[in-house]
Design an enzyme around this catalytic site. Sequence first.
Site, mmCIF file in Angstrom:
data_model
loop_
_atom_site.group_PDB
_atom_site.id
_atom_site.type_symbol
_atom_site.label_atom_id
_atom_site.label_comp_id
_atom_site.label_asym_id
_atom_site.label_seq_id
_atom_site.Cartn_x
_atom_site.Cartn_y
_atom_site.Cartn_z
ATOM 1 N N HIS A 61 12.417 -6.882 9.410
ATOM 2 C CA HIS A 61 11.429 -7.039 7.647
ATOM 3 C C HIS A 61 11.667 -6.857 7.187
ATOM 4 O O HIS A 61 13.009 -6.600 6.823
ATOM 5 C CB HIS A 61 10.249 -5.327 8.727
ATOM 6 N N GLU A 63 11.479 -5.131 4.528
ATOM 7 C CA GLU A 63 12.249 -3.868 3.629
ATOM 8 C C GLU A 63 13.549 -3.803 4.147
ATOM 9 O O GLU A 63 14.029 -3.924 3.387
ATOM 10 C CB GLU A 63 10.987 -2.785 4.292
ATOM 11 N N CYS A 91 6.337 -0.126 7.755
ATOM 12 C CA CYS A 91 5.931 0.326 9.458
ATOM 13 C C CYS A 91 6.818 1.857 9.603
ATOM 14 O O CYS A 91 7.737 2.655 8.669
ATOM 15 C CB CYS A 91 5.551 -0.588 10.246
ATOM 16 N N CYS A 94 10.091 0.898 8.941
ATOM 17 C CA CYS A 94 10.346 0.806 7.822
ATOM 18 C C CYS A 94 10.865 2.301 7.010
ATOM 19 O O CYS A 94 11.745 2.502 5.342
ATOM 20 C CB CYS A 94 9.393 -0.376 6.882
#
Length: 159
Positions: A61, A63, A91, A94
């Site tokens: 992801h 992040e 999410c 993260c």
Amino acid sequence: MILAPVIDFASDEHFMGEALRQAGKAFAAEEVPVGAVLVREQRVIARAFNQVELLKDATAHAEMLALTQAEAAVGDWRLNDCTLYVTKEPCAMCAGAMVHARVGRVVFGAGDPKAGAAGGAINLLQFPTFNHRCQITGGIREAEAARLLREFFAARRQA
């Protein structure tokens, strides 16, 4: 005399614009259009976009990739004096990484009421029993971030 508008290069809107540019790269790469930048002392120290499909890695992801870059730039895993800008509410994975990295502040664009972990579905960034809590600012350039996500998923449904 008409004065030109002042551009504040240290504003949340400016840095979210940097994250939106990263999200655009994800969109072009046919990844879910989420972008992130990490800022320390008013300077971007890390930039990333979702690369789950590209890297065949569920943890890639925006992040997560930005956190890894920032830790390398700072030379430490602690990012207390940093702000993470991300185009979509983080999410749970993260958000957990942000807490563990001691990110001082998290700023996001579009909220995620179904799976967001910064107050949308749950708030892991400020969970009472954790040893660190991140400051949260949501809704920065929300319309632009949400539009990118809507366009991406609409195109996917038509394909």
